[in-house]
Design a protein around this motif. Structure first.
Motif, short mmCIF file in Angstrom:
data_model
loop_
_atom_site.label_atom_id
_atom_site.label_comp_id
_atom_site.label_asym_id
_atom_site.label_seq_id
_atom_site.Cartn_x
_atom_site.Cartn_y
_atom_site.Cartn_z
N PRO A 2 41.31 45.88 36.45
CA PRO A 2 41.58 45.20 37.67
C PRO A 2 42.74 45.48 38.22
N SER A 3 43.12 45.49 39.65
CA SER A 3 44.22 45.73 40.36
C SER A 3 45.17 44.73 40.16
N ALA A 4 46.39 44.94 40.56
CA ALA A 4 47.61 43.97 40.26
C ALA A 4 47.08 42.84 41.28
N GLU A 5 46.81 43.09 42.42
CA GLU A 5 46.49 42.26 43.60
C GLU A 5 45.26 41.32 43.15
N PHE A 6 44.28 41.85 42.66
CA PHE A 6 42.95 41.13 42.00
C PHE A 6 43.71 40.08 41.11
N THR A 7 44.22 40.46 40.32
CA THR A 7 44.86 39.65 39.22
C THR A 7 45.75 38.27 39.75
N ALA A 8 46.58 38.65 40.79
CA ALA A 8 47.39 37.77 41.43
C ALA A 8 46.50 36.68 42.41
N ALA A 9 45.36 37.41 42.90
CA ALA A 9 44.43 36.38 43.56
C ALA A 9 43.67 35.55 42.70
N ALA A 10 43.17 35.85 41.42
CA ALA A 10 42.66 35.19 40.58
C ALA A 10 43.66 33.98 40.11
N ASP A 11 44.78 34.30 39.72
CA ASP A 11 45.82 33.42 39.47
C ASP A 11 46.22 32.31 40.26
N ALA A 12 46.29 32.79 41.73
CA ALA A 12 46.36 31.97 42.75
C ALA A 12 45.30 30.78 43.12
N VAL A 13 43.89 31.25 42.70
CA VAL A 13 43.03 30.32 42.77
C VAL A 13 43.18 29.03 41.76
N GLN A 14 43.76 29.24 40.64
CA GLN A 14 44.13 28.18 39.69
C GLN A 14 45.25 27.25 40.24
N THR A 15 45.77 27.76 41.37
CA THR A 15 47.03 27.07 41.92
C THR A 15 46.80 26.52 43.52
#
Length: 84
Positions: A2-15
């Protein structure tokens, strides 16, 4: 991978400060699975209703490239963040 942007988006969903609707959660789930695993090749659950909804959400993305699913996932997360 996964791209860094995708990983950041997945983390953002949690917050997110407000929980997304069930429909949005299913869209996120389906796009996440498509982006990280690819096409759904599992059998549809028979008695697990929640599992069936999740299976359907993932299967709805069948045929999408992992890159396309990543882009759609990121766009959906950005849309949800803007509604906060």
């Amino acid at each position: 991978m996964p791209s860094a942007e995708f990983t950041a988006a997945a983390d953002a969903v949690q917050t997110l400060s407000t929980k997304p609707s069930d429909d949005d959660l299913l869209k996120l789930y389906g796009l996440f699975k498509q982006a990280t695993i690819g096409d759904n090749n599992t059998s549809k659950p028979t008695f697990d209703i929640r599992g069936r909804y999740k299976w359907d959400a993932w299967n709805a993305n069948k045929g999408k490239s992992q890159e396309e699913a990543e882009k759609e996932y990121i766009a959906l997360v950005e849309e949800l963040k803007s509604k906060q």
